[in-house]
Structure formats: C-alpha cells, structure tokens
Design an enzyme around this catalytic site. Structure first.
Site, PDB file in Angstrom:
ATOM      1  N   HIS A  27       0.807  -1.230   0.000  1.00  0.00           N
ATOM      2  CA  HIS A  27       0.000   0.000   0.000  1.00  0.00           C
ATOM      3  C   HIS A  27       0.841   1.283   0.000  1.00  0.00           C
ATOM      4  CE1 HIS A  27      -3.557  -2.449   0.861  1.00  0.00           C
ATOM      5  NE2 HIS A  27      -2.803  -3.094   1.746  1.00  0.00           N
TER       6      HIS A  27
HETATM    7  C1  BDR Z   1      -2.246   0.836   5.641  1.00  0.00           C
HETATM    8  O1  BDR Z   1      -2.370   0.164   6.894  1.00  0.00           O
HETATM    9  C2  BDR Z   1      -1.107  -0.226   7.361  1.00  0.00           C
HETATM   10  O2  BDR Z   1      -1.166  -1.534   7.911  1.00  0.00           O
HETATM   11  C3  BDR Z   1      -0.152  -0.121   6.199  1.00  0.00           C
HETATM   12  O3  BDR Z   1       1.147   0.219   6.635  1.00  0.00           O
HETATM   13  C4  BDR Z   1      -0.758   0.951   5.339  1.00  0.00           C
HETATM   14  O4  BDR Z   1      -0.279   2.228   5.714  1.00  0.00           O
HETATM   15  C5  BDR Z   1      -3.042   0.065   4.620  1.00  0.00           C
HETATM   16  O5  BDR Z   1      -4.390   0.007   4.992  1.00  0.00           O
END
Ligand code: BDR
Ligand code: CA
Length: 313
Positions: free
Chosen positions: A243
């Site tokens: 992400h």
């Molecule tokens: C986001 O949630 C976190 O677990 C990841 O680092 C990312 O920033 C994705 O939903």
C-alpha cells in the site's frame, strides 16, 4: 529558506513492512532528498514504529536521516495495532539501531521543516494522521506553505480492510483523518488503488535468495519471514499489496490517475466509523477538498518499484 536540487521529502510513518518499502524507495531515488522520518503509533506501538524506522535506516546505511518520534495514540479513539506486519511490526533483518531519535517531537520537527524548506517540501503521510492533524492545528497555513501532502489512507470508492467500510490508517485515527481532509487539501491514495499494488511471489523469492538489503526488502514486500520466503509463497494468497509504496511510486513514475472530490470522514462511532464519504456525484454541491487516486497501472507500479530498488540491491 533552503533551496535544494532534489525534492525534499518528509515521511510520516508507522513501519510496518509496506512503510519500510516506501522508505527504501525514497532513499534509493536521487530525485528525492529524505530530510527526516517522523513516527506515529499505528501498525505497532510508538516505541516499535520508532525502533523499526531506525532499524530500516541502519540496514540501508542511512543513519544520517533524523528520526523524530511522534504521537503514541490517536486524538480521540483508543489505540489499536495491525496484525499483518509480524512480530514487532517488521519482518526482515531488523538490526539493532545505533542512533537515537532526535529530541524534538515529530510535530515540532514537521513544523520546523515546513518553515525551512517551504514550497519545495513534500510531506508523505503513510500511517494514522495524528501527527499531521496536530501540525495543521498549530500551523493552519501549512498546506499553502509546502508543495503537497500525500496521504496513504481510506477507501473512497471501495470497501475497507479493517471494517467493511474503513481502511486501517483512517480507522485508527478518524478525527485526525477528518482534520487533514478538511484542512490539508491532500492527495489521497487509498485501497481503491493500493489493493492492486501487488508484486508477484516469484520476483519476491528471487530477491530473497540474494544478499541484504534485498533479503529484508523481499520480506517487507511479502509480509513474511525469510524462512517462509525460502519455503515458497502461495501465489494465490492476497498478501502482497504494498500500500504505502504506491505513494512514492507515483511520484517517481506515472502510476496513478486522480480525480478531485469532496470527502468527509465518518467520526460517528457507528459501523462505518473511520470510513470515507466520497461525493463522486457532486450531490453535496461542495467544492472538492482532495485529489483522490482512482486508477492504478499495476505493471508500471512494479516496474518503478524494481527499477528503483535496483539502486539498492
Ligand atoms: C495501511 O495500513 C497499514 O497496515 C499499512 O502500513 C498501510 O499504511 C493500509 O491500509
Ligand atoms: Ca503505514
């Protein structure tokens, strides 16, 4: 005010495996000068996210980059952590960090850098938005003073990943997300596109068979230990969405398509708490307050990612 050749980047982060990939990409590219990491509680406790940020810098031999520890809890909601990032919140080698965080609080450090670098500065926020919301509360002109705030968070037109409606970063601190969306004119990169920012298992396994730092980067890409990687990943498992890395990949290449929308964050405490209400039809009649990523070129994402990582491995 300081003038620089490469673009100054300040990264507000809660490492986190995908955060670590973003940090590695930012450090690998000579388009950007990473002027600091500020940490926030989110994927893990603030102690762990700050340690992980310092470990990543240690591993990549970049302990010259200052780390400022930030908020250890959301503005209003109770703290929680994510469960996909492994023990302590980071897979890979995680070396013991040799350098301490700086004395300044993250919010103070952000404000100092905003005044120092002005409209050259880009602020990347890829954890809960607690630090950024507080910086905005102290300096309401902040969005006009810098080049832009780039956020990973939310699910503007799709479903959530921690509740049916909400994405982790916005759900962790909805009050902060609401403040940043209302006042920050952010670029918002959410699950709408990041869910499709996947990396094929075969390419990760190849990286894992090499030396450090490639091995650790492979672990971060797969959210898996090195032993798991060597045993072979199940290609069919939906576990490789990187992400946070999408935010930097789009600054390095042409990965995302954006549209301007008016957004609100649900802070009501109900079943859609922390979710994004995105006015795609313009029914509120309000002017857009955010630029929202709506489409991703996954192949281009992968090629920017691996081309940039080539500088490190
Ligand atoms: C986001 O949630 C976190 O677990 C990841 O680092 C990312 O920033 C994705 O939903
Ligand atoms: Ca994150």
């Amino acid at each position: 005010m300081v003038c620089t050749v490469s673009t100054p980047l300040l990264i507000d982060t809660d490492p986190g495996n995908d955060d670590a990939v973003l940090i590695a990409l930012a450090l690998a590219s000579d388009e950007f000068d990473v002027i600091g990491l500020t940490t926030v509680a989110g994927n893990e406790t603030i102690g762990n996210t700050t340690r992980n940020a310092r470990s990543v810098l240690e591993l990549l031999d970049r302990t010259d980059v200052p780390v400022a520890e930030g908020c250890g809890r959301p503005l209003v909601d109770e703290p929680n952590t994510a469960d996909v990032h492994g023990p302590g919140g980071l897979y890979g080698a995680v070396p013991e960090p040799g350098v301490e965080p700086i004395e300044d609080h993250a919010v103070r450090f952000v404000l100092d850098q905003v005044r120092r670098y002005g409209d050259e500065l880009r602020l990347l926020a890829v954890g809960p938005l607690t630090n950024v919301a507080l910086a905005l509360a102290i300096e309401p002109e902040l969005p006009e003073m810098i080049d832009g705030i780039h956020v990973m968070g939310g699910a503007a037109t799709t479903t959530g990943n921690v509740t049916p409606a909400a994405e982790f970063n916005f759900h962790h601190d909805p009050a902060a997300a609401s403040r940043v969306v209302q006042d920050g004119t952010p670029s918002v990169v959410g699950l709408d596109v990041t869910d499709r920012a996947t990396v094929p298992a075969g390419e990760i396994e190849e990286l894992a068979r090499g030396d450090e730092p490639g091995r650790s980067i492979a672990c971060w890409l797969a959210y898996a230990s090195h032993d798991e990687l060597l045993a072979g990943l199940d290609e069919s498992r939906d576990r490789f969405s990187v992400h946070d890395a999408v935010v930097i990949a789009d600054l390095l290449g042409d990965v995302l398509t954006f549209e301007d929308y008016y957004l609100e964050i649900d802070t009501s405490g109900g079943p859609s708490h922390g979710s994004v209400v995105c006015d795609t039809r313009g029914v509120t009649g309000r002017d857009p307050n955010a630029t929202v990523a709506v489409e991703i070129d996954t192949e281009e994402f992968r090629s920017v990612l691996f081309d940039t990582l080539d500088e490190l491995v």
